[in-house]
Structure formats: C-alpha cells, structure tokens
Enzyme design. Structure first.
Site: not given
Length: 435
Positions: A121-123
C-alpha cells in the site's frame, strides 16, 4: 468524508517524451518484463497490474490564522493475498493517485522479496509540509486519519513514515485511531517513537539495509570494501545512514549530496561529521563552505567515476538522458524508483549491475514488521536483536535473489522480481478467485 474510487481497467496516460516516467508506468513495465521470466497465469498477472482499491479523501485544515484550506489525500491498496496492506504515508506537493498506486505495487514486491506476510500500500496528502506549522501538521494528520480510518487497522492496512512524515506523525495517527476505537492500538502504524510502541532501529533501517546489500554485493563481485569508493545522492535518513555504516565498515564515501547540491573528496569524506538532512536541513552545502571539499551538482554526482553509486534521494534520477554517462561499476538503489525503465535497459546493455530498491531499501518494511510483531505480542526487542534479525533477513533475501540471478542468467532486478512474483502468484493460485 472520503470516497472510495473503484478500480477501472483504464491504462494511465503515457508520459510524453519530455515528461518523467510515472511510478505506475515503471512498475507495470517492470511487472511485464518479470513475467517473461516466470510462468504466471494470465489472470494473476492481470490482477497484479491494478490496485485492489484507491481511497481518495478531502482533508480540511483550519490554519493558525483561522482560515480553512482543503487538501487531497490518497491511500492506494495494491494486493493483500499474503497479509495486511503495508506502506508509507508521504506529505508532498507532488503526491498523485498514480504515484501512490505505483509505489504500492513496489511495496507488494518488496514484502514478498523479504518473505514478510504483508501486501503493498502507499498513500499521502498533496501538501508541502514546509508550509505547515507544527500545530497545523498535527491537525492535518489527525483529520487525515479520521478520513481513512475505515480502511486502516493492524490487520487491514498499516501505514508508516515516508517523505514529509516522521515518528511524531505516526504518533498522532496512532493516537487519533486509538481515541476513536476506545483503546490503545499501537499496531495500527509503524515507525512510531519507541516510547509508544515503536521499534528501536526503525528510523535507520532502510539505510542499514542499503549498506548490508552493498557490502554483500561488493563481496560477490570481489570488491573489498576497504578499496571501494561510494557516491551517495541524497543525505537524508536512507543515504546518510547507509553512508555512515559503509564508512564504518571501511569503504571510502567520496561524495554525498542534498537538495542544493553535493560535495566530493576523492580521498573520502568524514561523513560522520556531516549532519543528515533530517538532523540539520541543507547541512551538506554548509559543510562545503567550511571545508576544502569540492562542490558539484546532483547530476554531476551521478556521473562520478566510483565503484558504487547509491541514488538515495528521489525517483527518476537515472534516466534515458544520463544512463550512458553513469561511470560507476555498481548501482544500489536507496530511493524508491530512482531508475527509469529506459535507463535500466541502458545500464543492462553496459553491463552495470543494478541492485533494485525492492531488495536494497527493504530494511524499513522489515523492521516495521518487527515493530508490528512487538506491538501485537506486547514484547520489546533490544536494538541488538533488531540489528541481528535485520542482518539475517537481508542476507537471506539477498541470497534468494542471487540464486535466481545465477540460475536464470538475469539481472538483479529481474532476479528480485522472480523471487517476489513466484511467492505472490503461488499465494493467489492457492487462494483462488472469489466467484
């Protein structure tokens, strides 16, 4: 409130020739190339080209003067077949949806290369953190957590620090989540201060893993560290810690740089005397003013005649335009995505090995995994144990990649992808597709 963007099958727009390659474009090209080295089911390959979900939220912030600004935040969740989503949160004015998706894909591969039971994931939030006061950054962080709280959790998705965020940011996120849940849940994020459940050694872990992988690869190519010269672009958390450790182990770190430029001494720099960007912003150029070392640009650093080049600043610094001028014998990626697909092909043709980011800088997510285990089990590890466990995990992963490189006669990046994708594909094949 935030809205969930369901995944479409539309391709991201191709960058024009004068625009940098996006993280998503690079990640998909690397996936397609890696597939040629493995027999992966078409359906599994197609699923891995897209994120499971991308959550886009609006984050209102009351400024210190009483005015209100609204920022956009993202959380891209790529694949969770092997465990909860895992990846950083960055505060940067150039955060985009596609960047988050591409970086989330790399996190999936990185966790699989390390054989960690997490997905990718990444944000981040589209904001310049330098424009925020400490109080504004705290308010923005707490509100952002509230907006994404429904998709975050210690068994769902576990954020960590990234560009523009730090242990204090993670502390605010953990506190905001815990207050809403009615109990202290330290495992919801990693990279926290040790006083509230963070792991010792977490901040230095990505740089440590870069140093470990550099040492192993130099040994493999018969480069004694005592006779090895190293140039490090980026003297932040990753680059500074890698440079200091390599210097401690006997290598000659001859060049380092920050956002304003670099310094060079062919006899080796005293890297321990230079504050990192996190410790003292822009200290590299100030150090140059106080000493007799030579000044050079970040672009010039990439073209130095050295044994090892470590691009540890930002993505897309090794491109089609400068790859032919790289004069290092070995490239070890400290940053995420510093080498474009086109540059990779040029370096391969020139027979310059490139050890990829998904192996080299995986120390961060590995010690994040250790932190998560400590939080779940309510047990604390000593710094010595963290270092021992990290060193062991990095060497194990490096050996797994090396075996593929030797057996398949492929590049180090391809070898890392073979390791990662074989594990991910096996998990998808065993679990199947929900009808």
């Amino acid at each position: 409130m935030g809205t969930d963007q369901h995944v479409s099958t539309a391709e991201p727009q191709q960058s024009s020739s004068d625009e940098p390659e996006t993280a998503l474009e690079t990640a998909r090209r690397q996936l397609a190339r890696a597939r040629s080295n493995l027999e992966i089911d078409d359906a599994i390959h197609e699923r891995l080209r897209y994120p499971r979900a991308v959550h886009e939220v609006t984050v209102p912030l009351e400024r210190d003067d009483g005015s209100v600004d609204v920022f956009t935040g993202y959380r891209a969740q790529h694949d969770s077949v092997r465990g909860p989503y895992k990846g950083g949160l960055r505060y940067h004015p150039e955060v985009t949806r596609d960047e988050c998706v591409g970086l989330a894909m790399w996190m999936t591969w990185k966790c699989a290369v390390m054989d960690i039971p997490f997905g990718g994931a990444k944000g981040g939030v589209v904001v310049d953190p330098k424009s925020l006061s400490a109080d504004e950054k705290e308010r923005l962080t707490r509100r952002f957590m509230q907006e994404i709280r429904g998709v975050i959790g210690p068994t769902k998705d576990i954020p960590a620090p990234d560009m523009g965020t730090d242990p204090q940011t993670m502390a605010w996120l953990m506190d905001a989540y815990s207050m809403q849940e009615g109990e202290t849940i330290p495992g919801v994020v990693t990279g926290k201060p040790p006083a509230i459940g963070g792991s010792k050694g977490r901040e230095r872990a990505p740089g440590r893993s870069v140093a470990i992988v550099t040492r192993k690869t130099c040994e493999y190519f018969d480069y004694p560290l005592s006779e090895t010269t190293v140039a490090v672009q980026g003297f932040g958390s990753v680059g500074a810690n890698a440079a200091r450790l390599l210097d401690e182990w006997g290598a000659d770190v001859v060049a380092v740089s920050d956002v304003n430029g670099g310094i060079y001494d062919p006899d080796g720099l005293e890297v321990g005397a230079i504050p990192s960007h996190d410790e003292e912003p822009e200290a590299v150029t100030r150090y140059a003013e106080e000493t007799d070392v030579s000044r050079l640009s970040n672009d010039e650093l990439l073209e130095l005649d050295v044994d090892v080049l470590v691009p540890a600043a930002v993505g897309n610094v090794l491109t089609e335009d400068n790859a032919a001028a790289v004069d290092a014998d070995l490239v070890v990626e400290g940053a995420n995505g510093p080498t474009t697909f086109a540059a990779d092909a040029i370096l391969e043709e020139r027979e310059i090995p490139v050890v990829p980011d998904i192996l080299a800088n995986a120390g961060g997510v590995t010690v994040s995994y250790f932190e998560w285990l400590q939080d779940i089990n309510r047990r604390r590890w000593s710094l010595e144990r963290v270092h021992e466990e990290l060193d062991s995990e990095m060497v194990t992963a490096w050996n797994a990649v090396r075996e593929e490189v030797e057996q398949r006669d492929v590049t180090w990046r391809d070898g890392a992808y073979v390791v990662a994708l074989s594990r991910i594909a096996e998990a998808h094949d065993i679990r199947g597709l929900w009808p």
